[in-house]
Design a protein around this motif. Sequence first.
Motif, PDB file in Angstrom:
ATOM      1  N   SER A 104       0.836  -1.201   0.000  1.00  0.00           N
ATOM      2  CA  SER A 104       0.000   0.000   0.000  1.00  0.00           C
ATOM      3  C   SER A 104       0.867   1.246   0.000  1.00  0.00           C
ATOM      4  N   LYS A 105       0.377   2.275  -0.657  1.00  0.00           N
ATOM      5  CA  LYS A 105       1.078   3.563  -0.635  1.00  0.00           C
ATOM      6  C   LYS A 105       0.806   4.259   0.697  1.00  0.00           C
ATOM      7  N   PRO A 106       1.779   5.007   1.200  1.00  0.00           N
ATOM      8  CA  PRO A 106       1.525   5.771   2.432  1.00  0.00           C
ATOM      9  C   PRO A 106       0.466   6.841   2.185  1.00  0.00           C
ATOM     10  N   LYS A 107      -0.310   7.137   3.213  1.00  0.00           N
ATOM     11  CA  LYS A 107      -1.327   8.180   3.088  1.00  0.00           C
ATOM     12  C   LYS A 107      -0.660   9.539   3.029  1.00  0.00           C
ATOM     13  N   LEU A 108      -1.088  10.343   2.067  1.00  0.00           N
ATOM     14  CA  LEU A 108      -0.507  11.665   1.909  1.00  0.00           C
ATOM     15  C   LEU A 108      -1.430  12.717   2.507  1.00  0.00           C
ATOM     16  N   PRO A 109      -0.857  13.684   3.207  1.00  0.00           N
ATOM     17  CA  PRO A 109      -1.701  14.765   3.743  1.00  0.00           C
ATOM     18  C   PRO A 109      -2.267  15.603   2.606  1.00  0.00           C
ATOM     19  N   LYS A 110      -3.518  16.015   2.750  1.00  0.00           N
ATOM     20  CA  LYS A 110      -4.133  16.853   1.727  1.00  0.00           C
ATOM     21  C   LYS A 110      -3.592  18.269   1.853  1.00  0.00           C
ATOM     22  N   ARG A 111      -3.091  18.778   0.734  1.00  0.00           N
ATOM     23  CA  ARG A 111      -2.540  20.124   0.736  1.00  0.00           C
ATOM     24  C   ARG A 111      -3.441  21.040  -0.086  1.00  0.00           C
ATOM     25  N   MET A 112      -3.727  22.205   0.473  1.00  0.00           N
ATOM     26  CA  MET A 112      -4.496  23.187  -0.267  1.00  0.00           C
ATOM     27  C   MET A 112      -3.597  23.799  -1.337  1.00  0.00           C
ATOM     28  N   PRO A 113      -4.124  24.017  -2.529  1.00  0.00           N
ATOM     29  CA  PRO A 113      -3.303  24.612  -3.585  1.00  0.00           C
ATOM     30  C   PRO A 113      -2.878  26.023  -3.225  1.00  0.00           C
ATOM     31  N   GLU A 114      -1.625  26.357  -3.537  1.00  0.00           N
ATOM     32  CA  GLU A 114      -1.111  27.694  -3.263  1.00  0.00           C
ATOM     33  C   GLU A 114      -1.614  28.657  -4.337  1.00  0.00           C
ATOM     34  N   THR A 115      -2.217  29.745  -3.923  1.00  0.00           N
ATOM     35  CA  THR A 115      -2.744  30.732  -4.858  1.00  0.00           C
ATOM     36  C   THR A 115      -2.311  32.130  -4.442  1.00  0.00           C
ATOM     37  N   PRO A 256       5.304  29.157 -11.538  1.00  0.00           N
ATOM     38  CA  PRO A 256       4.241  29.060 -12.548  1.00  0.00           C
ATOM     39  C   PRO A 256       3.045  28.227 -12.104  1.00  0.00           C
ATOM     40  N   HIS A 257       3.275  27.170 -11.326  1.00  0.00           N
ATOM     41  CA  HIS A 257       2.150  26.330 -10.923  1.00  0.00           C
ATOM     42  C   HIS A 257       1.209  27.085  -9.991  1.00  0.00           C
ATOM     43  N   MET A 258       1.744  28.075  -9.289  1.00  0.00           N
ATOM     44  CA  MET A 258       0.898  28.901  -8.438  1.00  0.00           C
ATOM     45  C   MET A 258      -0.070  29.723  -9.300  1.00  0.00           C
ATOM     46  N   MET A 259       0.399  30.152 -10.468  1.00  0.00           N
ATOM     47  CA  MET A 259      -0.472  30.871 -11.396  1.00  0.00           C
ATOM     48  C   MET A 259      -1.562  29.931 -11.920  1.00  0.00           C
ATOM     49  N   ARG A 260      -1.220  28.688 -12.155  1.00  0.00           N
ATOM     50  CA  ARG A 260      -2.197  27.686 -12.607  1.00  0.00           C
ATOM     51  C   ARG A 260      -3.257  27.454 -11.524  1.00  0.00           C
ATOM     52  N   HIS A 261      -2.806  27.305 -10.278  1.00  0.00           N
ATOM     53  CA  HIS A 261      -3.743  27.136  -9.166  1.00  0.00           C
ATOM     54  C   HIS A 261      -4.654  28.357  -9.034  1.00  0.00           C
ATOM     55  N   THR A 262      -4.067  29.541  -9.200  1.00  0.00           N
ATOM     56  CA  THR A 262      -4.838  30.776  -9.059  1.00  0.00           C
ATOM     57  C   THR A 262      -5.894  30.876 -10.150  1.00  0.00           C
ATOM     58  N   PHE A 263      -5.528  30.517 -11.370  1.00  0.00           N
ATOM     59  CA  PHE A 263      -6.477  30.495 -12.491  1.00  0.00           C
ATOM     60  C   PHE A 263      -7.679  29.616 -12.154  1.00  0.00           C
ATOM     61  N   ALA A 264      -7.411  28.391 -11.692  1.00  0.00           N
ATOM     62  CA  ALA A 264      -8.492  27.443 -11.427  1.00  0.00           C
ATOM     63  C   ALA A 264      -9.379  27.908 -10.282  1.00  0.00           C
ATOM     64  N   THR A 265      -8.756  28.391  -9.217  1.00  0.00           N
ATOM     65  CA  THR A 265      -9.527  28.848  -8.067  1.00  0.00           C
ATOM     66  C   THR A 265     -10.385  30.058  -8.431  1.00  0.00           C
ATOM     67  N   ALA A 266      -9.803  31.009  -9.158  1.00  0.00           N
ATOM     68  CA  ALA A 266     -10.544  32.209  -9.553  1.00  0.00           C
ATOM     69  C   ALA A 266     -11.691  31.854 -10.498  1.00  0.00           C
ATOM     70  N   ALA A 267     -11.452  30.914 -11.408  1.00  0.00           N
ATOM     71  CA  ALA A 267     -12.506  30.514 -12.356  1.00  0.00           C
ATOM     72  C   ALA A 267     -13.703  29.924 -11.616  1.00  0.00           C
ATOM     73  N   ILE A 268     -13.447  29.036 -10.665  1.00  0.00           N
ATOM     74  CA  ILE A 268     -14.531  28.400  -9.913  1.00  0.00           C
ATOM     75  C   ILE A 268     -15.248  29.418  -9.033  1.00  0.00           C
ATOM     76  N   HIS A 294     -12.100  24.805  -2.417  1.00  0.00           N
ATOM     77  CA  HIS A 294     -11.830  25.073  -1.010  1.00  0.00           C
ATOM     78  C   HIS A 294     -12.386  26.434  -0.613  1.00  0.00           C
ATOM     79  N   ALA A 295     -12.631  26.584   0.668  1.00  0.00           N
ATOM     80  CA  ALA A 295     -13.166  27.852   1.182  1.00  0.00           C
ATOM     81  C   ALA A 295     -12.060  28.627   1.878  1.00  0.00           C
ATOM     82  N   ASP A 296     -12.094  29.951   1.715  1.00  0.00           N
ATOM     83  CA  ASP A 296     -11.150  30.769   2.465  1.00  0.00           C
ATOM     84  C   ASP A 296     -11.889  31.527   3.569  1.00  0.00           C
ATOM     85  N   ALA A 297     -11.178  32.379   4.288  1.00  0.00           N
ATOM     86  CA  ALA A 297     -11.769  33.061   5.437  1.00  0.00           C
ATOM     87  C   ALA A 297     -12.958  33.927   5.035  1.00  0.00           C
ATOM     88  N   SER A 298     -12.873  34.584   3.864  1.00  0.00           N
ATOM     89  CA  SER A 298     -13.977  35.449   3.443  1.00  0.00           C
ATOM     90  C   SER A 298     -15.228  34.630   3.139  1.00  0.00           C
TER      91      SER A 298
END
Length: 312
Positions: A104-115, A256-268, A294-298
């Motif tokens: 079995s693969k080890p369980k990975l902690p869920k990480r929120m995407p950096e935006t 660059p991947h942070m820009m990708r995460h930001t694109f997806a989060t902003a689109a949703i 995911h939800a943020d503080a606002s």
Amino acid sequence: MYRISDIKTRELLRNFSDWIQYEKGLAKGTADAYLGDLQRFFHQSSATALSLSTQDLRAYLSELGRAKKEPSYLARVVSSFRAFFDYLVRVEKVRMDNPASEISKPKLPKRMPETITTDEVQRVIRCAFTESRRNDRTRNWALMSWLYSSGMRVSEVAAMNVRDLKYESGLPRSLKVIGKGNKERLVYVSENAGKALRQWLDERSTLHGDLTPDKRSDAVWVHRRHGSLERLKTRAIQHICERCGNYANLPFRLHPHMMRHTFATAAIRNGAQLHAVKDALGHESLATTGIYLHADASDLEKLAESLPNVIC
């Protein structure tokens, strides 16, 4: 380079490397990572591709665990061995079993995407123009605009060709992208990103000459190196992204991947359908795209304010 004593194992590893790249269509980076995991093991083990047992593999993973390797790395090692021995069973037919299938693969902690915030995106794109060197400012401005507006992976952006761009009303607004697993998708960008890219292409022609595909380079993102025109590589785009983040006084390293995460989060957040975002990003499943829900503080504050006002 890892020296593997068993000739048959070396041959099978070479065949496997070719198969996962050219038959399965795995990205070169993934294929290289799998091969590296396997070569490291067989370099230091007396086990061979034909003799390795589940116990051998468990012992190796325990050794990596004692060496404080990250769970994500251990999970990839398991994936590497599963893929290799599945190939030996199904394709080469030199084994009857897959010794990694029981692990079995080890369980990975869920990480929120950096935006980054909308304000930070605006600052980064503005500073890409105002703070870059004169001959680079239009390119960097268009590059950062495209990274944000397209949600493309940095390797996909580096691979962009002029001939692949599709125009609408005189602006480059879309192109076909070959992503992970050699899967093709269509990517659209905003009108502002199209305007920025058109301005860069006009300036690129002035700086570097004809853009036609029969010339030496048809790459969208180029620079002069030792007098010759070259495509910007992935690492160069990462450096530009980091510098633009510094220009904008971001308190962290922008990649660059942070820009990708930001694109997806902003689109949703702005009402885009999850299926559309999935297709834009080139994800295999909705479960992968779901990390952006995911939800943020606002959001949480608005949720609290939406409750009926009752006296406690």
